[in-house]
Scaffold this active site. Structure first.
Site, mmCIF file in Angstrom:
data_model
loop_
_atom_site.group_PDB
_atom_site.id
_atom_site.type_symbol
_atom_site.label_atom_id
_atom_site.label_comp_id
_atom_site.label_asym_id
_atom_site.label_seq_id
_atom_site.Cartn_x
_atom_site.Cartn_y
_atom_site.Cartn_z
ATOM 1 N N ASP A 128 0.801 -1.232 0.000
ATOM 2 C CA ASP A 128 0.000 0.000 0.000
ATOM 3 C C ASP A 128 0.835 1.285 0.000
ATOM 4 O OD1 ASP A 128 1.044 -0.057 2.560
ATOM 5 O OD2 ASP A 128 -0.869 0.026 3.607
ATOM 6 N N HIS A 129 2.128 1.193 0.309
ATOM 7 C CA HIS A 129 2.932 2.405 0.523
ATOM 8 C C HIS A 129 3.682 2.902 -0.712
ATOM 9 C CE1 HIS A 129 2.205 2.425 4.785
ATOM 10 N NE2 HIS A 129 3.167 3.285 5.026
ATOM 11 N N ASP A 193 3.585 -0.794 11.323
ATOM 12 C CA ASP A 193 3.095 0.530 10.959
ATOM 13 C C ASP A 193 2.471 1.139 12.197
ATOM 14 O OD1 ASP A 193 2.269 2.192 8.224
ATOM 15 O OD2 ASP A 193 0.887 2.520 9.886
ATOM 16 N N ARG A 475 -1.780 12.604 10.112
ATOM 17 C CA ARG A 475 -0.583 13.374 10.445
ATOM 18 C C ARG A 475 -0.468 14.589 9.537
ATOM 19 N NH1 ARG A 475 2.798 8.156 11.443
ATOM 20 N NH2 ARG A 475 2.178 7.840 13.606
ATOM 21 N N SER A 670 5.738 7.885 12.653
ATOM 22 C CA SER A 670 5.736 6.572 12.024
ATOM 23 C C SER A 670 6.585 5.568 12.797
ATOM 24 C CB SER A 670 6.254 6.700 10.594
ATOM 25 O OG SER A 670 6.556 5.443 10.049
ATOM 26 N N ARG A 672 8.624 3.566 11.442
ATOM 27 C CA ARG A 672 9.706 3.144 10.548
ATOM 28 C C ARG A 672 11.029 2.912 11.286
ATOM 29 N NH1 ARG A 672 9.130 8.796 7.418
ATOM 30 N NH2 ARG A 672 7.048 7.927 7.419
#
EC number: 4.2.1.3
Length: 784
Positions: A128-129, A193, A475, A670, A672
């Site tokens: 999806d990213h 995520d 965000r 995030s 990440r």
């Protein structure tokens, strides 16, 4: 008489040898219910949850919150686990893992490095990213498949080899897919995520983590989490009019701020809960990430049961009904903090710009914007994202758009729509919502994250041009959506975004203000009303799921040594047993430093599987306190100013260790883990801040770095970018024992300060081994 007849039949069968049945399970056990129809052999185990809850309740001798029931219900050893909110580390056994494609690359590369043949728990990858919003859904999807073919092939083949389900590009956003297929009341799910808490809208404890944490769970290792505190949000009254579930979390964000939920689960309860749809509860839980919460959760109720039924999981709802006492909080349970919100009095909110906790009533934002000098003309309105892309969200937006069309109006602002999943896209196409949104001027984008994470090829402005956008996203950090630091982004509900896009200005309040129709007459928009679920069944759309084969051992996973997108990982170096002496300061960060500042997304997403390449974005968004600039730091060895990554690489080349100094809530945003992998890869050893966001602090520990906090926050001012730092006493590094830091100034003077940490014993072993993955390999070797 029926049981007697059944017993007689089975007894006859056993005696005659016709077929062999085991009588007790048939008669005494509840029917097994699959976690998901994609995994018919993986079953929900409420019996184990119940057993663990009863053990812990007896030990603690007090009523339990819902959060405690689900978390403690997944303890590895409920009889012996030390439990103290906010202090002890829990060893947990989550039910499943979910990974989005940007973080799955590094997670799967780490799993490959572990040498294990197959994942130990049900796991999925969601593409999806990597889909950039440019010209519309179908074209953008085709382009993404072409550009990202190497990465998609890696994820698909790695999934097949190691037993991981693969959702192809175009499937939808990970969190919507989880809600539709994998979350259920009482589940414990971890996802790579930060918005994984979305699944709390269906009564699960769903927690965002870094890829290394996901590897632990996929490897069958107990997963560690500091025992969370529990903040109760009591909802009374009932939502009505223009107020929406999004306004609940926008209000809570304004109360708690971006770090007010750190180390806590937000647990919603009270009579107002039943006025919110299941997908509305998911919206609220999703954006709990913006207040630093570990996760958020709602108690199981009829709205969840209705959603489970509509998404083909009535069997799960029936089972949840049987165990409902374990899926709601105990009467008399105690929260660490309680907030009460009267939904009947809640007004529509809009938060921003530049931070998701700057809350304003929609009625005030126009005047506030003019006073602050924020642009009031709205250039683009964007609805969708993992926070607000449900059928109900699209329906309420379409209800607003339909009124404008009836009066001959279209959006004055540009307007985009992001469906949350292929199922949502297909259903809103069938039911006419998509066409209404197109007719009002909207562009339907791919079923993906898109502009919400910076995947937006924006053409209507130049970089540096001051402008305003309104979104239904989560965000709004500086530059997050379009890489333009002058874009003032505001977050609100989809219906408010739609209304403001029609008006084209922040000065419009749909509750009180009038629009001018095409015929010159004035009219007021009525509050939107829409079905929470379709009257017909959901249209599943195209089949976009790849089942893992029963045996993937023969599957080849190809990573080219010359690839610019993927790179196999080399182990980080072990701690040499010495103190960290005379470290240089790469950067002393001024103010907010999110994971977007540390490891930018947008165009950098294409390098998420290549650690060396993506390290070229290290801290390029952080503001250097020395000169007030981004991506400009002094090289202490040459005295020249240059980009942060280049300076870090130079230090690494010269064999010099370095540190970063940060401010409050360092690493918010995030999940990440690249924001931890990159500094480690480029020679960083220590990150010292006033405070950390939860996920980032854990990610740093996992990669063998030392995340430390000032015992006295004022000591932040004692360190200057030209100083050298030594961390001493590492030979006696122990849980709860502060570390000593010696600051060496250029004039020869020294100061000593104390630094705190949250390492436990096993996490100290990660540091000593060089990383958590290194430690995992050490333990495997000992076991063999």
């Amino acid at each position: 008489k029926v049981p007697v007849l059944i017993l007689s039949f089975f007894q006859h069968s056993l005696n005659s040898g016709i077929r062999r049945y085991h009588v007790a399970p048939v008669l005494c056990q509840r029917a097994k219910v699959a976690m998901s129809h994609f995994e018919p052999n993986e079953h929900i185990n409420y019996e184990k949850l119940e057993k663990n809850i009863n053990i812990v309740r007896k030990r603690l001798d007090r009523p339990l919150t819902l959060s405690e029931k689900i978390v403690y219900g997944h303890l590895d050893d409920p009889a012996k686990q030390e439990i103290e909110r906010g202090k002890t580390y829990l060893r947990l056994r989550p039910d499943r893992v979910a990974m989005q494609d940007a973080t799955a690359q590094m997670a799967m590369l780490q799993f490959i490095s572990s040498g294990l043949p197959k994942v130990a728990v049900p796991s999925t990858i969601h593409c999806d990213h990597l889909i950039e919003a440019q010209s519309g859904g179908e074209k953008d999807l085709r382009r993404a498949k072409d550009i990202n073919q190497e990465v998609y092939n890696f994820l698909a083949t790695a999934g097949a080899k190691y037993g991981v389900g693969f959702w192809k590009p175009g499937s939808g956003i990970i969190h919507q897919i989880i809600l539709e297929n994998y979350s259920y009341p009482g589940v414990m799910l971890i996802g790579t995520d930060s918005h994984t808490p979305n699944g709390g809208g269906l009564g699960g404890i769903c927690i965002g983590v870094g890829g290394a944490d996901a590897v632990d769970v996929m490897a069958g290792i107990p997963w560690e989490l500091k025992c969370p505190k529990v903040i109760g949000v009591k909802l009374i009254g009932k939502l009505s009019g223009w107020s929406s579930p999004k306004d609940v979390i926008l209000k809570v964000a304004g109360i708690l701020t971006v770090k007010g939920g750190t180390g806590a689960i937000i647990e919603y309860h009270g009579p107002g809960v039943d006025s919110i749809s299941c997908t509305g509860m998911a919206t609220i839980c999703n954006m709990g990430a913006e207040i630093g919460a570990t996760t958020s959760v709602f108690p199981y109720n009829a709205r969840m049961k209705k959603y489970l039924g509509k998404t083909g999981r009535a069997d799960i709802a029936a089972l949840a009904d049987e165990f409902q006492q374990h899926l709601v909080p105990d009467s008399g349970c105690q929260y660490d903090q309680v907030i009460e919100i009267n939904l009947s009095e809640l007004k529509p909110h809009i938060n921003g710009p530049f931070t998701p906790d700057l809350a304003h009533p929609v009625s005030d934002i126009g005047a506030v914007a003019e006073k602050e000098g924020w642009p009031v003309d709205i250039r683009v309105g964007l609805i969708g994202s993992c926070t607000n892309s449900s059928y109900e969200d699209m329906g309420r937006s379409a209800a607003v758009a339909k009124q404008a069309l009836a009066h001959g109006l279209k959006c004055k602002s540009k307007f985009t729509i992001t469906p949350g999943s292929e199922q949502i896209r297909a259903t809103i196409e069938r039911d006419g919502y998509a066409q209404i949104l197109r007719d009002v001027g909207g562009l339907v984008l791919a079923n993906a994250c898109g502009p919400c994470i910076g995947q937006w090829d924006r053409k209507d402005i130049k970089k540096g041009e001051k402008n305003t956008i309104v979104t239904s996203y989560n965000r709004n950090f500086t530059g997050r959506n379009d890489a333009n630091p002058e874009t003032h982004a505001f977050v609100t509900s989809p219906e408010i975004v739609t209304a403001l896009s029609i008006a084209g200005t922040l000065k419009f309040n749909p509750e009180t203000d009038y629009l001018t129709a095409a015929d010159g007459k004035k009219f007021k928009l009525e509050a939107p009303d829409a079905d929470e679920l379709p009257k017909l069944e959901f249209d599943p759309g195209q089949d976009t799921y790849q089942y893992p084969p029963k045996d993937g051992s023969g599957q080849h996973v190809d990573v080219s040594p010359t690839s610019q997108r993927l790179q196999l990982l080399e182990p980080f170096d072990k701690w040499d047993g010495k103190d960290l002496e005379d470290m240089l300061i790469l950067i002393k960060v001024k103010g907010k430093c999110t994971t977007d500042h540390i490891s930018a997304a947008g165009p950098w997403l294409k390098f998420r599987g290549h650690l060396d390449n993506i390290s070229n974005n290290l801290l390029i968004g952080a503001i250097n306190i020395e000169n007030g600039k981004a991506n400009s730091v002094r090289n202490a060895l040459t005295q020249e100013f240059g980009p942060v990554p280049d300076t870090a690489r130079y230090y690494k080349k010269m064999g010099v260790k370095w540190a970063v100094i940060g401010d409050e809530n360092y690493g918010e945003g995030s999940s990440r883990e690249h924001a931890a992998l990159e500094p480690r890869h480029l020679g960083g050893r220590v990150i010292i801040t006033k405070s950390f966001a939860r996920i980032h602090e854990t990610n740093l520990k996992k990669q063998g770095l030392l995340p430390l906090t000032f015992a006295d926050p004022a000591d932040y001012n004692k360190i200057h970018p030209v100083d050298k730092l030594s961390i001493v006493g590492l030979a006696d590094f122990a849980p709860g024992k502060p570390l000593k830091c010696i600051i060496k100034h250029p004039n020869g003077s020294q100061e000593t300060i104390m630094l705190n940490h949250t390492f436990n014993e096993s996490q100290i072993e990660w540091f000593q081994a060089g990383s958590a993955l290194n430690r995992m390999k050490e333990l495997q070797q000992k076991a063999s």
